[in-house]
Design an enzyme around this catalytic site. Structure first.
Site, mmCIF file in Angstrom:
data_model
loop_
_atom_site.group_PDB
_atom_site.id
_atom_site.type_symbol
_atom_site.label_atom_id
_atom_site.label_comp_id
_atom_site.label_asym_id
_atom_site.label_seq_id
_atom_site.Cartn_x
_atom_site.Cartn_y
_atom_site.Cartn_z
ATOM 1 N N GLY A 14 35.483 77.023 41.367
ATOM 2 C CA GLY A 14 35.800 77.829 42.536
ATOM 3 C C GLY A 14 35.523 77.070 43.819
ATOM 4 O O GLY A 14 34.867 76.025 43.823
ATOM 5 N N ILE A 16 34.079 76.277 47.672
ATOM 6 C CA ILE A 16 32.739 76.248 48.251
ATOM 7 C C ILE A 16 32.276 77.661 48.608
ATOM 8 O O ILE A 16 32.984 78.407 49.285
ATOM 9 C CB ILE A 16 32.738 75.385 49.528
ATOM 10 C CG1 ILE A 16 33.207 73.970 49.222
ATOM 11 C CG2 ILE A 16 31.349 75.364 50.169
ATOM 12 C CD1 ILE A 16 33.552 73.163 50.457
ATOM 13 N N GLY A 17 31.096 78.046 48.134
ATOM 14 C CA GLY A 17 30.502 79.316 48.507
ATOM 15 C C GLY A 17 30.869 80.499 47.639
ATOM 16 O O GLY A 17 30.406 81.614 47.892
ATOM 17 N N LYS A 20 29.692 79.742 42.074
ATOM 18 C CA LYS A 20 29.809 79.122 40.753
ATOM 19 C C LYS A 20 28.485 78.595 40.213
ATOM 20 O O LYS A 20 28.195 78.743 39.020
ATOM 21 C CB LYS A 20 30.867 78.020 40.769
ATOM 22 C CG LYS A 20 30.698 76.977 41.847
ATOM 23 C CD LYS A 20 31.911 76.084 41.929
ATOM 24 C CE LYS A 20 31.801 75.091 43.077
ATOM 25 N NZ LYS A 20 31.860 75.784 44.398
ATOM 26 N N THR A 21 27.669 77.986 41.073
ATOM 27 C CA THR A 21 26.379 77.468 40.610
ATOM 28 C C THR A 21 25.462 78.608 40.195
ATOM 29 O O THR A 21 24.776 78.528 39.165
ATOM 30 C CB THR A 21 25.711 76.623 41.707
ATOM 31 O OG1 THR A 21 26.577 75.545 42.075
ATOM 32 C CG2 THR A 21 24.384 76.055 41.218
ATOM 33 N N GLU A 38 26.263 70.257 39.954
ATOM 34 C CA GLU A 38 26.711 69.184 40.829
ATOM 35 C C GLU A 38 25.566 68.696 41.710
ATOM 36 O O GLU A 38 24.823 69.492 42.282
ATOM 37 C CB GLU A 38 27.857 69.702 41.709
ATOM 38 C CG GLU A 38 28.566 68.655 42.495
ATOM 39 C CD GLU A 38 29.793 69.223 43.163
ATOM 40 O OE1 GLU A 38 30.859 68.609 43.042
ATOM 41 O OE2 GLU A 38 29.686 70.281 43.795
ATOM 42 N N TYR A 50 30.673 65.974 56.664
ATOM 43 C CA TYR A 50 30.887 67.219 57.401
ATOM 44 C C TYR A 50 30.911 66.991 58.909
ATOM 45 O O TYR A 50 31.518 67.766 59.650
ATOM 46 C CB TYR A 50 29.804 68.237 57.038
ATOM 47 C CG TYR A 50 30.056 68.925 55.712
ATOM 48 C CD1 TYR A 50 31.243 69.607 55.475
ATOM 49 C CD2 TYR A 50 29.109 68.885 54.684
ATOM 50 C CE1 TYR A 50 31.489 70.232 54.258
ATOM 51 C CE2 TYR A 50 29.340 69.520 53.469
ATOM 52 C CZ TYR A 50 30.538 70.180 53.267
ATOM 53 O OH TYR A 50 30.769 70.799 52.055
ATOM 54 N N ASP A 89 28.857 73.747 36.574
ATOM 55 C CA ASP A 89 29.389 74.443 37.751
ATOM 56 C C ASP A 89 30.542 73.672 38.381
ATOM 57 O O ASP A 89 30.832 73.814 39.559
ATOM 58 C CB ASP A 89 28.283 74.725 38.772
ATOM 59 C CG ASP A 89 27.699 73.460 39.395
ATOM 60 O OD1 ASP A 89 28.057 72.342 38.955
ATOM 61 O OD2 ASP A 89 26.870 73.585 40.320
ATOM 62 N N GLU A 151 26.681 72.600 56.066
ATOM 63 C CA GLU A 151 27.919 73.368 55.882
ATOM 64 C C GLU A 151 28.296 74.223 57.087
ATOM 65 O O GLU A 151 29.309 74.926 57.052
ATOM 66 C CB GLU A 151 27.783 74.268 54.643
ATOM 67 C CG GLU A 151 27.652 73.503 53.348
ATOM 68 C CD GLU A 151 27.472 74.413 52.138
ATOM 69 O OE1 GLU A 151 27.636 73.933 51.008
ATOM 70 O OE2 GLU A 151 27.159 75.603 52.338
#
Length: 217
Positions: A14, A16-17, A20-21, A38, A50, A89, A151
């Site tokens: 999925g 970011i955010g 999944k983790t 990850e 970023y 993940d 992020e």
């Protein structure tokens, strides 16, 4: 149980955010699975990426590619006497999604493609992929709530483009069945009934791409 249905490698995917983790950790705890996460914190280029995507995209992508290759190869091919199920993940193919999004320099992308192709020959494939989806406002809210400083610059347009690439990839994925779960109306972290809906859907182990929209309250 998933292993009774031939699933020994489960991948949670999925944007970011999306969570999944967190889901991978929960599954590892509930179903006594080995969990691979990850190593984003170990990537020395990610924070710089970023801040300046064009300047650090290649270094960031190459680090992730090599690290994911090492993780999956070591964990999935190594015998584990205590776990019949491996949950990660990410999928190895995820790297290609981000590369197509972030590598705008043709020469760098060509070099990345050559390395990726060479490494992918011996990569284990998941037996089932769970692809978590959420709307852009939901993703932005979750990213903000977890508070990772690096992020804070992530924008809705970047997530929108990335999600479109994810959707295309998993709608055309043929290496394993894909269970697509929309998570906009559920909170499987704090609501046990929502979590059970998700776990039950995964435990059914669909044999083809399946779309599941749980209705939370």
């Amino acid at each position: 149980m998933l292993t009774d249905k031939g699933v020994h490698f489960l991948a949670i995917e999925g944007v970011i955010g999306v969570g999944k983790t967190t889901l991978a950790r929960i599954i590892a705890e509930r179903w006594n699975a080995m969990c691979i996460e990850e190593n984003y914190e170990e990537n020395p280029f990610l924070e710089k990426f970023y801040e300046n995507r064009d300047a650090y995209a290649f270094q960031t992508q190459l680090f992730f590619l090599l690290d994911r290759h090492k993780q999956l190869q070591n964990s999935a091919l190594q015998s584990d006497l205590f776990h019949d199920l491996l949950v990660s993940d990410y999928t190895y193919d995820k790297d290609q999604i981000f590369a197509s999004q972030n590598l705008t320099n043709d020469s760098e992308y060509a070099m990345y493609e050559a390395v990726s192709k060479a490494l992918s020959r011996d990569m284990p494939k998941p037996d089932l992929v769970v692809y978590l989806q959420a709307s852009i406002p939901t993703l932005l809210a979750r990213i903000k709530s977890r508070g990772r400083v690096m992020e804070k610059s992530i924008e809705g347009n970047y997530l929108k483009d990335l999600q479109a690439r994810y959707d295309h990839h998993f709608w055309h994925y043929h290496d394993a069945p894909v269970l697509i779960i929309n998570t906009d109306n559920i909170d499987f972290v704090h609501n046990e009934s929502h979590l059970q809906m998700v776990l039950n859907a995964i435990a059914e182990c669909p044999q083809q791409t399946t779309y599941f929209v749980p209705e939370g309250k």
